[in-house]
Design a protein around this motif. Structure first.
Motif, PDB file in Angstrom:
ATOM      1  N   ARG A  78       0.990  -1.051  -0.009  1.00  0.00           N
ATOM      2  CA  ARG A  78       0.050  -0.127  -0.200  1.00  0.00           C
ATOM      3  C   ARG A  78       0.775   1.097   0.012  1.00  0.00           C
ATOM      4  NH1 ARG A  78      -3.285  -3.319   3.515  1.00  0.00           N
ATOM      5  NH2 ARG A  78      -2.429  -2.266   5.310  1.00  0.00           N
ATOM      6  N   TYR A  79       2.176   1.210   0.373  1.00  0.00           N
ATOM      7  CA  TYR A  79       2.874   2.320   0.324  1.00  0.00           C
ATOM      8  C   TYR A  79       3.631   2.421  -0.818  1.00  0.00           C
ATOM      9  CZ  TYR A  79       6.178   5.585   2.495  1.00  0.00           C
ATOM     10  OH  TYR A  79       6.783   6.958   2.910  1.00  0.00           O
ATOM     11  N   THR A  80       3.919   1.200  -1.751  1.00  0.00           N
ATOM     12  CA  THR A  80       4.658   1.479  -2.820  1.00  0.00           C
ATOM     13  C   THR A  80       3.884   0.544  -3.972  1.00  0.00           C
ATOM     14  OG1 THR A  80       6.846   1.618  -3.719  1.00  0.00           O
ATOM     15  CG2 THR A  80       6.533  -0.395  -2.383  1.00  0.00           C
ATOM     16  N   ASP A  81       4.162   0.830  -5.323  1.00  0.00           N
ATOM     17  CA  ASP A  81       3.664   0.093  -6.288  1.00  0.00           C
ATOM     18  C   ASP A  81       4.181  -1.324  -6.421  1.00  0.00           C
ATOM     19  OD1 ASP A  81       2.430  -1.155  -8.511  1.00  0.00           O
ATOM     20  OD2 ASP A  81       2.074   0.979  -9.456  1.00  0.00           O
ATOM     21  N   ALA A  82       3.854  -2.136  -6.115  1.00  0.00           N
ATOM     22  CA  ALA A  82       4.558  -3.646  -6.286  1.00  0.00           C
ATOM     23  C   ALA A  82       4.820  -3.972  -7.566  1.00  0.00           C
ATOM     24  CB  ALA A  82       3.545  -4.876  -5.410  1.00  0.00           C
ATOM     25  N   ARG A  83       4.095  -3.521  -8.686  1.00  0.00           N
ATOM     26  CA  ARG A  83       4.382  -3.921  -9.950  1.00  0.00           C
ATOM     27  C   ARG A  83       5.777  -3.399 -10.356  1.00  0.00           C
ATOM     28  NH1 ARG A  83      -0.699  -1.383 -12.503  1.00  0.00           N
ATOM     29  NH2 ARG A  83       0.011   0.487 -11.116  1.00  0.00           N
ATOM     30  N   HIS A  84       6.345  -2.212  -9.657  1.00  0.00           N
ATOM     31  CA  HIS A  84       7.651  -1.844 -10.142  1.00  0.00           C
ATOM     32  C   HIS A  84       8.756  -2.028  -9.169  1.00  0.00           C
ATOM     33  CE1 HIS A  84       5.835   0.512 -13.347  1.00  0.00           C
ATOM     34  NE2 HIS A  84       4.812   0.608 -12.544  1.00  0.00           N
ATOM     35  N   GLN A  85       8.402  -3.272  -8.305  1.00  0.00           N
ATOM     36  CA  GLN A  85       9.483  -3.668  -7.435  1.00  0.00           C
ATOM     37  C   GLN A  85       9.721  -5.079  -7.720  1.00  0.00           C
ATOM     38  OE1 GLN A  85      10.828  -1.889  -4.998  1.00  0.00           O
ATOM     39  NE2 GLN A  85       9.468  -0.258  -4.724  1.00  0.00           N
ATOM     40  N   CYS A  86      10.879  -5.585  -7.288  1.00  0.00           N
ATOM     41  CA  CYS A  86      11.226  -7.097  -7.296  1.00  0.00           C
ATOM     42  C   CYS A  86      10.062  -7.704  -6.078  1.00  0.00           C
ATOM     43  CB  CYS A  86      12.624  -7.447  -6.860  1.00  0.00           C
ATOM     44  SG  CYS A  86      12.763  -9.279  -6.368  1.00  0.00           S
ATOM     45  N   THR A  87       9.240  -8.573  -6.679  1.00  0.00           N
ATOM     46  CA  THR A  87       8.319  -9.102  -5.613  1.00  0.00           C
ATOM     47  C   THR A  87       8.933  -9.624  -4.335  1.00  0.00           C
ATOM     48  OG1 THR A  87       7.201  -9.656  -7.509  1.00  0.00           O
ATOM     49  CG2 THR A  87       6.574 -10.962  -5.685  1.00  0.00           C
ATOM     50  N   HIS A  88      10.120 -10.295  -4.538  1.00  0.00           N
ATOM     51  CA  HIS A  88      10.764 -10.947  -3.399  1.00  0.00           C
ATOM     52  C   HIS A  88      11.567 -10.129  -2.655  1.00  0.00           C
ATOM     53  CE1 HIS A  88       9.398 -14.259  -5.692  1.00  0.00           C
ATOM     54  NE2 HIS A  88      10.058 -13.924  -6.823  1.00  0.00           N
ATOM     55  N   MET A  89      12.222  -9.228  -2.996  1.00  0.00           N
ATOM     56  CA  MET A  89      12.658  -8.208  -2.221  1.00  0.00           C
ATOM     57  C   MET A  89      11.717  -7.317  -1.283  1.00  0.00           C
ATOM     58  SD  MET A  89      16.440  -6.413  -3.656  1.00  0.00           S
ATOM     59  CE  MET A  89      15.974  -6.462  -5.469  1.00  0.00           C
ATOM     60  N   LEU A  90      10.445  -7.151  -2.031  1.00  0.00           N
ATOM     61  CA  LEU A  90       9.490  -6.198  -1.443  1.00  0.00           C
ATOM     62  C   LEU A  90       8.796  -7.159  -0.304  1.00  0.00           C
ATOM     63  CD1 LEU A  90       7.948  -3.589  -1.376  1.00  0.00           C
ATOM     64  CD2 LEU A  90       6.277  -4.564  -3.097  1.00  0.00           C
ATOM     65  N   ASP A  91       8.528  -8.434  -0.735  1.00  0.00           N
ATOM     66  CA  ASP A  91       8.191  -9.335   0.426  1.00  0.00           C
ATOM     67  C   ASP A  91       8.955  -9.209   1.685  1.00  0.00           C
ATOM     68  OD1 ASP A  91       5.866  -9.982  -1.012  1.00  0.00           O
ATOM     69  OD2 ASP A  91       6.403 -12.008  -1.725  1.00  0.00           O
ATOM     70  N   LEU A  92      10.265  -9.410   1.423  1.00  0.00           N
ATOM     71  CA  LEU A  92      11.325  -9.574   2.399  1.00  0.00           C
ATOM     72  C   LEU A  92      11.229  -8.142   3.288  1.00  0.00           C
ATOM     73  CD1 LEU A  92      13.398 -11.739   3.466  1.00  0.00           C
ATOM     74  CD2 LEU A  92      14.856 -10.607   1.789  1.00  0.00           C
ATOM     75  N   ALA A  93      11.202  -7.133   2.501  1.00  0.00           N
ATOM     76  CA  ALA A  93      11.248  -5.888   3.414  1.00  0.00           C
ATOM     77  C   ALA A  93      10.035  -5.761   4.245  1.00  0.00           C
ATOM     78  CB  ALA A  93      11.041  -4.670   2.297  1.00  0.00           C
ATOM     79  N   GLY A  94       8.763  -6.261   3.687  1.00  0.00           N
ATOM     80  CA  GLY A  94       7.765  -6.206   4.538  1.00  0.00           C
ATOM     81  C   GLY A  94       7.933  -6.877   5.881  1.00  0.00           C
ATOM     82  N   LEU A  95       8.476  -8.223   5.670  1.00  0.00           N
ATOM     83  CA  LEU A  95       8.656  -8.894   6.635  1.00  0.00           C
ATOM     84  C   LEU A  95       9.735  -8.385   7.880  1.00  0.00           C
ATOM     85  CD1 LEU A  95       9.088 -12.416   4.995  1.00  0.00           C
ATOM     86  CD2 LEU A  95       7.148 -11.698   6.415  1.00  0.00           C
TER      87      LEU A  95
END
Length: 244
Positions: A78-95
């Protein structure tokens, strides 16, 4: 044959948490610093990845700087557009952000998803070494146990999990969901691809760069009989003894 994924999260200090993720297709690391309840710095590292463009996704990950810590790991979407991120680095950052919010020192997820037979599998997640979730899955549907029976992995599961489960369990459920979905990559030879497909669902698959995101052939590994190798190279980094 099993698809395996391991996620390790470790607090290096009172203001920095590091995390690593490794599975058959990926090996990424993320380090986040925080102060006064907000993210102050983010670093992403790509150690093994499917497409040549993946390491460059570490730059857009910095859009999380300024985000308030949240008990919901999925809040990063909700804070950044996941479509323009690496899915797995973004998941890891969320964790990492959720771990910082609850002031935990360490968290480990281990996931195993057997290859499907008649489009069915039984996926398992261990949390800190203990059994935590087991799902029977057919196609994209969780068939058991309750309360997961009838939940579709591909349609509305994130919202359902956040609305119906505790923050801890919803986090684990979405970690397992991601693993079940990507485990299907074992069903085909990904090295037959020349480049990423322009699906627009992640950084490398954006139409503007998909043709330049060349397939890294040989990047898929098999940890079926060697789960102890997952994240094994990251122990020194995870405990803050090096910076990269």
């Amino acid at each position: 044959m099993l698809f395996r994924r391991r996620i390790e999260i470790n607090a290096v200090s009172q203001d920095e948490i590091r995390a690593t993720l490794e599975d058959d297709f990926h090996h990424f690391r993320v380090a986040i610093r925080y102060a006064n309840g907000k993210v102050t710095d983010v670093h992403g590292y790509a150690d093994r990845y499917p497409y040549s463009a993946c390491p460059s996704a570490a730059d857009p990950l910095k859009s999380l700087i300024g985000m308030e810590l949240s008990e919901i790991a999925h809040s990063v979407t909700r804070y950044t557009d996941a479509r323009h991120q690496c899915t797995h680095m973004l998941d890891l950052a969320g964790l990492v952000i959720a771990t910082a919010n609850r002031q935990s020192d360490k968290l480990v997820y281990d996931i195993a998803v057997p290859m499907r037979v008649n489009d069915k599998t039984t996926a398992e997640l261990r949390r800190n070494g203990k059994p935590y979730l087991t799902w029977n899955v057919e196609k994209t549907l969780i068939t058991s146990p309750p309360p997961y029976d009838g939940v579709d992995l591909n349609h509305g599961m994130a919202r359902w999990a956040i609305d119906h489960l505790s923050p801890e369990e919803s986090e684990a459920a979405l970690v397992l969901r991601r693993s079940v979905i990507i485990s299907r990559g074992r069903e085909r030879n990904l090295d037959l691809q020349e480049h990423a497909r322009p699906l627009g669902v992640c950084f490398s698959q954006q139409p503007v760069r998909a043709e330049q995101a060349i397939r890294v052939k040989g990047s898929t590994l098999d940890f079926t009989n060697a789960p102890g190798l997952l994240c094994a190279e990251d122990e020194t980094w995870l405990h803050g003894n090096t910076h990269s």
